[in-house]
Write a protein that holds these residues in place. Structure first.
Motif, mmCIF file in Angstrom:
data_model
loop_
_atom_site.group_PDB
_atom_site.id
_atom_site.type_symbol
_atom_site.label_atom_id
_atom_site.label_comp_id
_atom_site.label_asym_id
_atom_site.label_seq_id
_atom_site.Cartn_x
_atom_site.Cartn_y
_atom_site.Cartn_z
ATOM 1 N N ILE A 172 0.830 -1.210 0.000
ATOM 2 C CA ILE A 172 0.000 0.000 0.000
ATOM 3 C C ILE A 172 0.865 1.261 0.000
ATOM 4 O O ILE A 172 0.604 2.210 -0.730
ATOM 5 C CB ILE A 172 -0.940 0.000 1.224
ATOM 6 C CG1 ILE A 172 -1.967 -1.116 1.100
ATOM 7 C CG2 ILE A 172 -1.615 1.356 1.382
ATOM 8 C CD1 ILE A 172 -2.691 -1.421 2.401
ATOM 9 N N ASN A 173 1.902 1.275 0.812
ATOM 10 C CA ASN A 173 2.717 2.473 0.985
ATOM 11 C C ASN A 173 3.720 2.703 -0.133
ATOM 12 O O ASN A 173 4.485 3.664 -0.062
ATOM 13 C CB ASN A 173 3.452 2.424 2.327
ATOM 14 C CG ASN A 173 2.521 2.699 3.479
ATOM 15 O OD1 ASN A 173 1.466 3.275 3.321
ATOM 16 N ND2 ASN A 173 2.910 2.251 4.650
ATOM 17 N N LYS A 174 3.712 1.875 -1.134
ATOM 18 C CA LYS A 174 4.642 2.062 -2.253
ATOM 19 C C LYS A 174 4.379 3.390 -2.959
ATOM 20 O O LYS A 174 5.251 3.948 -3.608
ATOM 21 C CB LYS A 174 4.543 0.895 -3.228
ATOM 22 C CG LYS A 174 5.594 0.928 -4.294
ATOM 23 C CD LYS A 174 5.610 -0.342 -5.100
ATOM 24 C CE LYS A 174 6.714 -0.272 -6.143
ATOM 25 N NZ LYS A 174 6.762 -1.475 -6.935
ATOM 26 N N GLY A 175 3.168 3.888 -2.834
ATOM 27 C CA GLY A 175 2.834 5.157 -3.490
ATOM 28 C C GLY A 175 2.685 4.986 -4.986
ATOM 29 O O GLY A 175 2.277 3.943 -5.465
ATOM 30 N N ILE A 176 3.053 5.996 -5.721
ATOM 31 C CA ILE A 176 2.974 5.933 -7.182
ATOM 32 C C ILE A 176 4.141 5.091 -7.669
ATOM 33 O O ILE A 176 5.289 5.359 -7.345
ATOM 34 C CB ILE A 176 3.006 7.345 -7.805
ATOM 35 C CG1 ILE A 176 1.782 8.138 -7.339
ATOM 36 C CG2 ILE A 176 3.057 7.258 -9.327
ATOM 37 C CD1 ILE A 176 1.779 9.580 -7.769
ATOM 38 N N ASP A 177 3.827 4.060 -8.447
ATOM 39 C CA ASP A 177 4.882 3.157 -8.907
ATOM 40 C C ASP A 177 5.379 3.544 -10.296
ATOM 41 O O ASP A 177 4.979 4.581 -10.847
ATOM 42 C CB ASP A 177 4.421 1.699 -8.846
ATOM 43 C CG ASP A 177 3.193 1.418 -9.705
ATOM 44 O OD1 ASP A 177 2.922 2.171 -10.663
ATOM 45 O OD2 ASP A 177 2.503 0.431 -9.426
ATOM 46 N N SER A 178 6.229 2.710 -10.850
ATOM 47 C CA SER A 178 6.847 3.021 -12.151
ATOM 48 C C SER A 178 5.818 3.087 -13.280
ATOM 49 O O SER A 178 6.093 3.663 -14.324
ATOM 50 C CB SER A 178 7.913 1.978 -12.488
ATOM 51 O OG SER A 178 7.335 0.688 -12.547
ATOM 52 N N ARG A 179 4.653 2.529 -13.065
ATOM 53 C CA ARG A 179 3.579 2.612 -14.074
ATOM 54 C C ARG A 179 2.645 3.793 -13.808
ATOM 55 O O ARG A 179 1.580 3.886 -14.393
ATOM 56 C CB ARG A 179 2.781 1.314 -14.085
ATOM 57 C CG ARG A 179 3.635 0.146 -14.519
ATOM 58 C CD ARG A 179 2.858 -1.106 -14.531
ATOM 59 N NE ARG A 179 3.762 -2.194 -14.855
ATOM 60 C CZ ARG A 179 3.374 -3.376 -15.227
ATOM 61 N NH1 ARG A 179 2.090 -3.648 -15.326
ATOM 62 N NH2 ARG A 179 4.238 -4.313 -15.489
ATOM 63 N N LEU A 180 3.063 4.638 -12.871
ATOM 64 C CA LEU A 180 2.297 5.829 -12.480
ATOM 65 C C LEU A 180 0.910 5.469 -11.949
ATOM 66 O O LEU A 180 -0.075 6.177 -12.202
ATOM 67 C CB LEU A 180 2.202 6.830 -13.638
ATOM 68 C CG LEU A 180 3.535 7.346 -14.160
ATOM 69 C CD1 LEU A 180 3.307 8.290 -15.333
ATOM 70 C CD2 LEU A 180 4.335 8.036 -13.064
ATOM 71 N N THR A 181 0.853 4.364 -11.204
ATOM 72 C CA THR A 181 -0.403 3.950 -10.584
ATOM 73 C C THR A 181 -0.238 3.953 -9.068
ATOM 74 O O THR A 181 0.854 3.763 -8.545
ATOM 75 C CB THR A 181 -0.825 2.547 -11.054
ATOM 76 O OG1 THR A 181 0.206 1.612 -10.766
ATOM 77 C CG2 THR A 181 -1.135 2.529 -12.542
ATOM 78 N N ALA A 182 -1.344 4.183 -8.391
ATOM 79 C CA ALA A 182 -1.360 4.179 -6.926
ATOM 80 C C ALA A 182 -2.778 3.858 -6.468
ATOM 81 O O ALA A 182 -3.730 3.923 -7.255
ATOM 82 C CB ALA A 182 -0.915 5.530 -6.391
ATOM 83 N N PHE A 183 -2.910 3.521 -5.200
ATOM 84 C CA PHE A 183 -4.236 3.280 -4.627
ATOM 85 C C PHE A 183 -4.855 4.624 -4.267
ATOM 86 O O PHE A 183 -4.436 5.275 -3.313
ATOM 87 C CB PHE A 183 -4.122 2.391 -3.387
ATOM 88 C CG PHE A 183 -3.595 1.022 -3.675
ATOM 89 C CD1 PHE A 183 -4.366 0.099 -4.368
ATOM 90 C CD2 PHE A 183 -2.332 0.648 -3.281
ATOM 91 C CE1 PHE A 183 -3.891 -1.172 -4.652
ATOM 92 C CE2 PHE A 183 -1.841 -0.628 -3.540
ATOM 93 C CZ PHE A 183 -2.624 -1.540 -4.233
ATOM 94 N N THR A 184 -5.821 5.043 -5.049
ATOM 95 C CA THR A 184 -6.485 6.327 -4.793
ATOM 96 C C THR A 184 -7.961 6.149 -4.463
ATOM 97 O O THR A 184 -8.561 7.038 -3.869
ATOM 98 C CB THR A 184 -6.349 7.261 -6.009
ATOM 99 O OG1 THR A 184 -6.930 6.617 -7.157
ATOM 100 C CG2 THR A 184 -4.892 7.596 -6.291
ATOM 101 N N LYS A 185 -8.533 5.022 -4.838
ATOM 102 C CA LYS A 185 -9.957 4.763 -4.577
ATOM 103 C C LYS A 185 -10.163 3.792 -3.417
ATOM 104 O O LYS A 185 -11.231 3.757 -2.834
ATOM 105 C CB LYS A 185 -10.627 4.189 -5.825
ATOM 106 C CG LYS A 185 -10.603 5.110 -7.022
ATOM 107 C CD LYS A 185 -11.224 4.434 -8.223
ATOM 108 C CE LYS A 185 -11.120 5.298 -9.464
ATOM 109 N NZ LYS A 185 -11.631 4.592 -10.647
ATOM 110 N N SER A 186 -9.153 2.981 -3.129
ATOM 111 C CA SER A 186 -9.244 1.989 -2.061
ATOM 112 C C SER A 186 -9.174 2.679 -0.708
ATOM 113 O O SER A 186 -8.655 3.789 -0.585
ATOM 114 C CB SER A 186 -8.106 0.972 -2.203
ATOM 115 O OG SER A 186 -8.189 0.310 -3.450
ATOM 116 N N LYS A 187 -9.703 1.989 0.308
ATOM 117 C CA LYS A 187 -9.728 2.567 1.649
ATOM 118 C C LYS A 187 -9.040 1.605 2.623
ATOM 119 O O LYS A 187 -9.223 0.394 2.546
ATOM 120 C CB LYS A 187 -11.157 2.819 2.080
ATOM 121 C CG LYS A 187 -11.866 3.807 1.166
ATOM 122 C CD LYS A 187 -13.190 4.225 1.727
ATOM 123 C CE LYS A 187 -13.984 5.166 0.884
ATOM 124 N NZ LYS A 187 -13.423 5.839 -0.173
#
Length: 102
Positions: free
Chosen positions: A24-39
């Motif tokens: 979860i804490n990886k943040g934005i990864d090399s594919r420019l994706t992150a958990f923004t909708k998950s809780k």
């Protein structure tokens, strides 16, 4: 309206807790994706995760990345490897009704 979110909870202090916190804490990864909708929340000594249906692919990909790193480290205790693999197979089976045969 029914969602196909994935709900997981794990005890704090466990291997699974550490695994998911790192994912979860990886943040934005090399594919420019992150958990923004998950809780996510920690309550009563547990980590509760509600992964958005749109972000389950991110979760699986990050778990696969972690699996590859563990495999590459050639650890003698294979427990970590099989714990991560078990999460991946369970999530894929639950969300996509696909059984992974090893």
């Amino acid at each position: 309206m029914k969602t196909n979110n994935l709900n997981i909870s794990v005890y704090s202090g466990s291997f699974d807790f550490t695994l998911f916190i790192n994912v979860i804490n990886k943040g934005i990864d090399s594919r420019l994706t992150a958990f923004t909708k998950s809780k996510f929340k920690i309550e009563d000594n547990r980590l509760y995760m509600d992964f958005s249906e749109d972000e389950i692919e991110i979760l699986i990909r990050r778990l696969l990345d972690k699996l590859e790193k563990v495999e590459a480290s050639n650890i003698e205790d294979e427990t970590e490897y099989y714990d991560i693999l078990s999460w991946i197979t369970d999530i894929v089976n639950e969300q996509y009704m696909v059984e992974i045969v090893l």
